[in-house]
Each structure stands twice: as structure tokens, then as C-alpha cells.
Design an enzyme around this catalytic site. Structure first.
Site, mmCIF file in Angstrom:
data_model
loop_
_atom_site.group_PDB
_atom_site.id
_atom_site.type_symbol
_atom_site.label_atom_id
_atom_site.label_comp_id
_atom_site.label_asym_id
_atom_site.label_seq_id
_atom_site.Cartn_x
_atom_site.Cartn_y
_atom_site.Cartn_z
ATOM 1 C CG LEU A 124 -1.866 -1.177 1.427
ATOM 2 C CD1 LEU A 124 -2.701 -0.969 2.686
ATOM 3 C CD2 LEU A 124 -2.761 -1.394 0.222
ATOM 4 C CB THR A 125 3.140 2.564 2.623
ATOM 5 O OG1 THR A 125 2.170 2.295 3.634
ATOM 6 C CG2 THR A 125 3.860 3.859 2.948
ATOM 7 C CB ALA A 129 0.906 8.048 -0.978
ATOM 8 C CD1 TRP A 155 7.749 3.332 5.088
ATOM 9 C CD2 TRP A 155 8.963 1.986 6.393
ATOM 10 N NE1 TRP A 155 8.712 4.109 5.694
ATOM 11 C CE2 TRP A 155 9.483 3.303 6.514
ATOM 12 C CE3 TRP A 155 9.573 0.965 7.136
ATOM 13 C CZ2 TRP A 155 10.566 3.615 7.336
ATOM 14 C CZ3 TRP A 155 10.655 1.284 7.941
ATOM 15 C CH2 TRP A 155 11.129 2.590 8.044
ATOM 16 C CB THR A 157 5.888 -6.344 6.537
ATOM 17 O OG1 THR A 157 6.037 -5.148 7.319
ATOM 18 C CG2 THR A 157 6.243 -7.538 7.395
ATOM 19 N NE ARG A 270 19.740 -2.371 41.346
ATOM 20 C CZ ARG A 270 21.059 -2.315 41.263
ATOM 21 N NH1 ARG A 270 21.768 -3.427 41.257
ATOM 22 N NH2 ARG A 270 21.668 -1.147 41.153
ATOM 23 N N GLY A 341 16.273 1.267 35.753
ATOM 24 C CA GLY A 341 17.388 2.191 35.898
ATOM 25 C C GLY A 341 18.380 2.035 34.758
ATOM 26 C CD GLU A 365 -2.029 -2.570 9.656
ATOM 27 O OE1 GLU A 365 -2.227 -1.875 8.644
ATOM 28 O OE2 GLU A 365 -1.869 -3.792 9.590
#
Length: 387
Positions: A124-125, A129, A155, A157, A270, A341, A365
Site C-alpha cells: 500500500l504505502t 503516500a 515499508w 513487510t 533488585r 534504571g 495501520e
């Protein structure tokens, strides 16, 4: 309202969780650091039938209910979000073919896709767009009994492993509004002119590739037009994104759960000033907030999925679940890192990976800003009701 799983859902979740704990959790960090593709995990998922969770049983799939569908992504993302991504685009594509494909397209593709012998994603992408799909520039010009496709997608996948890829194109560049001229073609990735040009570097979401695809005079048979009718492409894509948002919500819950689990274990083990840091009120407040938001996100996701199982359109519900759960994943991973931490910033602990994976959930999405407009439009129009 009862959110208790039925026996089948409980057994399914148990099987998923056992698989994740045994096959994914022990290797996820090593695979991500080395850039190794999780081939063995993919093969195991094929045997479990996970490549066919949105495919009807008549074509060899599991055809899961939507609550079980979200459980798949929740449990996988709890172990490694990148693995969930491998299945996400694949099963979204299968769902679109099952819902919109011609009889011939279903018979030809779905049995192979459900078994995982064929792989797929969604094209799609584009570089210019993403959110505005009507702005795509990829074209498909009719030439006899073929379409000639030219354009770039990004992009994407599963691009390097896909055998067939649904690609959103403009079959009519003059149509007004633009969506009337948009269609989806099921493109054989071995076709001359179809090139996976490069893998995109990413902050997180490792384990699966995200690629740029260039198509130069790719000749696609007219029989590959999804559904056999031009001008339906945007509607077909958006219908797929509806369940895709349930997928993202499930993944977000999985990330948040992993962040909570890591924070609780670390806080108990911890010690500082002679006692576990879990005994300090400041840490307790963080853990309580993570747990509360996680449970709310989970229930909202199951609610949206159960609404879909009732045969309802769930644009609003899925948008709410995706937005809230993804923001929860981001917050939970950050707060878990703070509880850890300095160790939270170390690659020796899983929380730094969760912190890198979570932001994508607010983007994929449909961005959360777009989700808020989808929700608002449903409410203002009266199509969505709260209370």
C-alpha cells in the site's frame, strides 16, 4: 459482559504461550542483534497453521474468531514483536483475498497461503503516500489482457519472502474522487520488472524485513485484479486495515505485558538500601499504573474483537483499541525502563527492545492521530455509540 475465554480459546492460548516461551523468548535478543532471519520459527508457525488464521477452513485455514486472532498477536509480541509482524501482513492479505477475491483467485492462492508454502504481505504505502492512500502514484495501464504496472512501494513487510503481493494501484488516474480509479492487483513477485530494491533500517521491529519495491513495466494478467472489478481497491484495502488494527492492538498488549512482567521481576530482585526496590512506594506506583493501563488495553482489545465476531463493522472500536493499546505499550515500556534504571538501557535486558518496538504500534495501520479522526467521525455521524 463476560470476557472469559471459552475452552477452545484457553487451549489455543496455552499452545501459543508454550510455543513462544520455548521457541522465541530464548533466541529473540540474539537473533535481533545478529540480524538473523527467524527461519526455524517461521517453519514452526507453518506447522501450527498460523499462516492461515484468517483463511476459511474450506481452503485449508483455521478461520479463527477475532478474539483468538488478537491472541495470536498478543502472545507472539510478548515474546518478540518482529515475529508477530511476519504473520500480520500475511494474514491481512489472506483476509482480503478471502473476502474480496474471485473464486479462481481463492482456489489458486488461499490453500498455498494458509499452509505457508506461499508467503505474502500488502503493498500500500509509497514514499509520498502513507496516511493519504489516495495520493499513491503507482499506475496500472491496461494493455490487452494485461496491466502494465509502474511505481514504487515502501515499508513493505515480507517483501523478500512474498510469492504474491496485493499492490494498490491507480487503474484510472483521471477518476474523481481518486479512490474510484484505484484497484488492487495480486502481483507474482517473480515477474520481470518487479524488484525488491533495498531493506530499510529501523529503530526496532527487527526479525522481519521492511523493504522498498520498484516496479518497472511489470506485466500482470488481468485475471490478477482482486475481485475482478476495477475501482474497488481503496475499499478493499481499508476493509483489511480494520482487522489489521485489531492485530496492532493485540501486539501492543503483548509488548505492554512483556514490559510489565520484566518490571515486576526486576523490582522484586533488585535491592537498594537494604531491600528490594519493589518495597519503595515510588516503584509500586509505577507498577500499579502499568498494570492498570495494561488491563484496560487488553479488555478494550477483546471488546473490539468480540464486536467484530458479532458481525459488526468495528472501525471505531478497532481504532479505539489500537490507539489506547499502542499508547499503553509506549508508556509501559518507558516506565519499565525507568524501573530498571541503568540496566534498562542495556541490551542485556529485554526492556530496551520493547522500548524500541513500541513506537511503531502508534504508527502502523494508521497513525493514532488518524485513528482519533476515525473515532470522532463515527461518533459525530451517529454510527458509533458510547454508553
Amino acid at each position: 459482559m463476560d470476557f472469559t475465554f471459552n475452552e477452545q480459546q484457553r487451549d489455543f492460548r496455552s499452545a501459543l504461550r508454550a510455543f513462544v516461551e520455548k521457541e522465541i523468548v530464548p533466541v529473540a535478543s540474539e537473533y535481533e542483534r545478529s540480524g538473523r532471519y527467524p527461519t526455524e520459527i517461521v517453519e514452526h508457525m507453518k506447522k501450527m497453521g498460523l499462516f492461515g488464521i484468517t483463511t476459511p477452513e474450506e481452503y485449508g485455514g483455521l478461520d479463527l474468531d477475532k478474539v483468538s486472532f488478537t491472541l495470536v498477536y498478543e502472545e507472539l509480541a510478548r515474546g518478540w514483536m518482529g515475529i508477530a509482524g511476519i504473520l500480520g501482513s500475511h494474514n491481512l492479505s489472506c483476509w482480503m483475498i478471502a473476502r474480496h477475491g474471485t473464486t479462481e483467485q481463492k482456489q489458486e492462492l488461499l490453500p498455498k497461503l494458509a499452509a505457508g508454502t506461499y508467503r505474502t504481505g500488502v503493498g500500500l504505502t509509497e514514499p509520498g503516500a502513507g496516511t493519504d492512500l489516495q495520493g499513491i502514484r503507482t499506475t496500472a495501464r491496461r494493455d490487452g489482457d494485461h496491466y502494465v504496472v509502474n511505481g514504487t512501494k515502501t515499508w513493505i513487510t515480507n517483501a523478500r519472502y512474498a510469492n504474491v503481493l496485493p499492490v494498490l494501484v491507480k487503474t484510472d488516474t483521471t477518476a474523481t474522487p481518486a479512490h474510484k480509479g484505484m484497484s488492487i492487483l495480486l502481483i507474482d513477485t517473480a515477474t520481470e520488472g518487479f524488484e525488491v530494491q533495498r531493506d530499510l533500517g529501523k529503530l526496532g521491529y527487527k526479525g522481519t524485513e521492511s523493504c522498498e519495491i520498484v516496479m518497472t513495466d511489470v506485466r500482470v494478467p488481468a485475471s490478477a485484479l482482486l475481485g475482478g472489478t476495477e475501482g474497488r481497491g481503496l475499499q478493499q484495502a481499508l476493509s483489511g486495515l480494520e482487522i489489521g488494527r485489531l492485530n496492532i492492538a493485540g501486539r501492543s498488549v503483548g509488548i505492554a505485558q512483556a514490559a510489565y512482567d520484566a518490571a515486576l521481576v526486576y523490582a522484586r530482585e533488585r535491592e537498594a538500601f537494604g531491600q528490594p526496590i519493589a518495597e519503595f512506594q515510588a516503584i509500586q506506583l509505577k507498577i500499579a499504573d502499568i498494570a492498570t493501563q495494561l488491563q484496560a488495553a487488553r479488555l478494550m482489545t477483546y471488546w473490539a474483537a468480540s464486536r467484530a465476531d458479532g458481525g459488526n463493522r468495528v472501525d471505531m472500536e478497532a481504532g479505539m483499541a489500537k490507539t489506547f493499546a499502542s499508547e499503553t505499550a509506549i508508556t509501559a515500556s518507558l516506565e519499565s525502563m525507568r524501573i530498571h534504571g541503568g540496566y534498562g538501557y542495556s541490551t542485556e535486558f529485554v526492556v530496551e527492545r520493547l522500548y524500541r518496538d513500541a513506537p511503531l504500534m502508534a504508527i502502523g495501520e494508521g497513525t493514532n492521530d488518524i485513528m482519533r479522526t476515525v473515532i470522532a467521525k463515527a461518533l459525530v455521524s451517529g454510527q458509533g455509540v458510547i454508553g
